[in-house]
Design an enzyme around this catalytic site. Structure first.
Site, mmCIF file in Angstrom:
data_model
loop_
_atom_site.group_PDB
_atom_site.id
_atom_site.type_symbol
_atom_site.label_atom_id
_atom_site.label_comp_id
_atom_site.label_asym_id
_atom_site.label_seq_id
_atom_site.Cartn_x
_atom_site.Cartn_y
_atom_site.Cartn_z
ATOM 1 C CG ASP A 5 -2.272 0.569 0.972
ATOM 2 O OD1 ASP A 5 -2.410 1.293 -0.015
ATOM 3 O OD2 ASP A 5 -3.191 0.332 1.781
ATOM 4 C CG ASP A 34 -10.059 1.544 -0.092
ATOM 5 O OD1 ASP A 34 -9.130 1.588 -0.923
ATOM 6 O OD2 ASP A 34 -9.876 1.517 1.129
ATOM 7 C CG ASP A 74 -1.750 7.831 -7.226
ATOM 8 O OD1 ASP A 74 -2.900 8.287 -7.291
ATOM 9 O OD2 ASP A 74 -0.989 8.046 -6.304
HETATM 10 C C1 GLA Z 1 -6.205 1.140 1.893
HETATM 11 C C2 GLA Z 1 -6.370 0.103 0.788
HETATM 12 C C3 GLA Z 1 -7.378 -0.948 1.226
HETATM 13 C C4 GLA Z 1 -6.905 -1.609 2.508
HETATM 14 C C5 GLA Z 1 -6.669 -0.542 3.583
HETATM 15 C C6 GLA Z 1 -5.991 -1.115 4.823
HETATM 16 O O1 GLA Z 1 -7.362 1.873 2.103
HETATM 17 O O2 GLA Z 1 -6.791 0.723 -0.396
HETATM 18 O O3 GLA Z 1 -7.552 -1.922 0.201
HETATM 19 O O4 GLA Z 1 -5.727 -2.325 2.246
HETATM 20 O O5 GLA Z 1 -5.827 0.498 3.100
HETATM 21 O O6 GLA Z 1 -5.757 -0.143 5.804
#
Ligand code: GLA
Length: 579
Positions: free
Chosen positions: A178, A235, A216
């Site tokens: 991430d 998300d 991105d």
């Molecule tokens: C971000 C990612 C999610 C998840 C959360 C975990 O929001 O996009 O898919 O992995 O972090 O904190």
């Protein structure tokens, strides 16, 4: 040489470097697809070669985030592993069981190693990985390239090799990496992710690398040379609105210029656009679950289930293990399906398959029941063709020149296979030529002569202000440039060719009231101090235009940004110079 370059371009678009190197050696062609991030040519059988041969079809598995967020523990995860086997998911192709954020203790140990939360993972990660492997599954884990994860647990920044070695020791097969807080670590995404790729290879254990960089544009800066899949959306959530938004980041023009018809030309074996994990089982009805799943399959998206497999209904399981539907996602030709029709409410997608047939999705997003039709000329076919319904697993007979799905309710679809297997491969639409979106020529290139490769919020207007009228700043008209409104960003692919960027910035004379705007130029990354190359400061309608003159030597992707509320911000005369 021209032929060799063209051939290389085609090969680069079809293969990962390892496979490409072997082919290129046979054909005596150059092998590097993109400068800077490209790995060295790998030795057959080496960790590097194995790394680059992972994910030849979109990865399939389960991830803990959508259903549990951070509330995970070893008992739950073992239960999920058991359910992956008992439900038939493993046998249907779901391999990777991935722990998302929340598995760590909030401090590293005295040696600087990551520690699993001792209360929730008392047996440790190696034991959990062994259990998962003993079930015939693979083990995946989450980390972050910033100093902290999104849940503020320890990130991997400045522990890159140490963490990759630890993961290798535990038996990790898949890393979701991430980007929370990464904008302040002093490295651009492209260099940063390449560090992890190299550390994984050095650890001696090939792992799938999933780039979680929000919207991105990893596809624009060589993400395919670094990882195996990259996020295209924010998300996902458990609603059809969110499912359609995420699908349209990869199939529509939410993040890329409409001329591309989505991101299909950037995907292929070993490199996948990722519109985020599945919400199948978390939506309102079986119909919604099926439509979401079918959309991901036609888009050759990674299939990472995100529901509680221990308690799912039989009908949710039947969606997740529908063999004929999964086969569309996993087709070895690796084409991401693309839209051949979209009127806002009704959509038709086509995905040419390796056996010469085509998968077609007919979708009704609108409020009312509707007929949705595919005509053979939209998908490159002529004459009577056999049609098969992939959910019903039923041949529907031969149709002359079209097929209509009658009276589809909202959020319903038909997923079909059309044509006769064994015929020659159907041709693909023409991808957008590099010259249309990359700086290539010598001398001067106006950015308004190139398609942007990524944008955030409102798309800029070309050679006009945002309202479609001529660009005018303090009485001076400009024939060329880009017109933004409010807050917007657009990325242009300089490809490392240019050395100088010039523009005149200011609010358009048609701006209303006392709104102001701040103009920024960025190198590659949309946020953070690391990427900032120029900042005009706040400008009002009364401010004199400013001349921007920035050194862009070596810059691969340049972002123009307007930061305002409602102002019409103009990048007049925006241009780059090459030698
Ligand atoms: C971000 C990612 C999610 C998840 C959360 C975990 O929001 O996009 O898919 O992995 O972090 O904190």
């Amino acid at each position: 040489m021209l032929a060799a370059t063209a051939m290389k371009r085609i090969l680069c678009s079809l293969f990962k470097p390892a496979a490409l190197a072997a082919l290129a050696a046979l054909l005596l062609l150059p092998t590097s697809c993109s400068a800077g991030v490209a790995p060295k040519t790998s030795v057959p059988g080496s960790t590097e070669a194995l790394y680059h041969s992972l994910a030849m079809t979109p990865p399939m598995g389960w991830n803990s985030w959508n259903v549990f967020q951070g509330k995970i523990d070893e008992e739950k995860i073992r239960g999920i592993a058991d359910a992956m086997v008992a439900s038939g998911m493993r046998d249907a192709g779901y391999q990777y069981l991935v722990l998302d954020d929340g598995w760590m203790a909030d401090q590293r140990d005295s040696a600087g190693n990551l520690v699993p939360d001792p209360a929730r993972f008392p047996s440790g990660m190696k034991a959990l990985a062994d259990y998962i492997h003993s079930k015939g599954l693979k083990f995946g884990i989450y980390e972050d390239r910033g100093h902290s994860t999104c849940m503020k647990l320890p990130g991997s920044f400045q522990h890159e090799q140490q963490d990759m070695n630890l993961f290798a020791q535990w038996g990790v097969d898949y890393l979701k990496l991430d980007s929370c807080y990464a904008e302040i670590n002093g490295r651009l995404s492209t260099a940063d992710y390449a560090v992890y790729r190299d550390c994984i290879i050095k650890s001696g254990r090939p792992m799938i690398l999933s780039l979680a960089n929000y919207t991105d544009p990893s596809w624009a800066w060589g993400g395919d040379q670094i990882g195996h899949l990259w996020r295209t959306s924010y998300d996902i959530g458990p609603s059809m609105g969110s499912v359609y938004y995420c699908a349209d980041t990869t199939a529509g023009d939410i993040v890329i210029h409409p001329a591309f018809n989505g991101l299909w030309q950037f995907a292929g074996p070993g490199r996948w656009n990722d519109p985020d994990m599945l919400e199948v089982g978390n939506l309102q009805s079986d119909r919604e679950n099926r439509t979401h799943f079918a959309l991901w399959c036609i888009l050759a998206a990674p299939l990472m289930a995100g529901n509680d497999l221990r308690s799912m209904t039989d009908s949710t399981r039947d969606v997740l293990i529908a063999q004929e539907v999964i086969k569309i996602d996993q087709d070895p030709r690796g084409i991401q399906g693309y839209k051949v029709y979209d009127d806002g409410d009704h959509e038709v997608y086509s995905k040419p398959l390796s056996d010469g047939t085509t998968a077609v999705l007919l979708l009704n997003k609108g409020d009312n029941n509707a007929d949705v039709t595919v005509s053979w000329n939209q998908i490159g076919l002529k004459g009577p063709q056999p049609v098969r319904d992939l959910w019903k697993r039923k041949d529907l007979g031969a149709y002359t020149d079209r097929f209509t799905a009658r009276d589809l309710p909202q959020h319903d679809h038909r997923l079909l296979k059309i044509g006769t297997a064994g015929r020659e491969l159907l041709p693909l639409p023409k991808p957008v030529a590099p010259a249309k979106y990359m700086v290539a020529s010598h001398g001067k290139t106006y950015l308004s002569d190139l398609y942007y490769v990524w944008r955030s919020r409102e798309a800029p207007r070309y050679n006009s202000n945002f309202e479609g009228r001529p660009l005018v700043i303090r009485g001076n008209p400009y024939a060329r440039g880009l017109g933004f409104k409010g807050h917007g960003q657009a990325m242009f692919k300089l490809n490392g060719r240019a050395h100088r960027f010039h523009a005149v910035v200011g609010l358009d004379d048609a701006s209303q009231g006392d709104d102001s705007c701040r103009f920024k130029v960025r190198n590659l990354d949309p946020i953070g101090p690391t990427s900032l190359l120029y900042d005009s400061g706040q400008m009002t309608r009364e401010a004199a235009p400013k001349t921007v003159d920035v050194d862009v030597t070596g810059v691969d992707c340049l972002i123009l940004e307007c930061e305002g509320k409602k102002a019409l911000g103009n990048w007049a005369d925006a241009q780059v110079l090459t030698d």
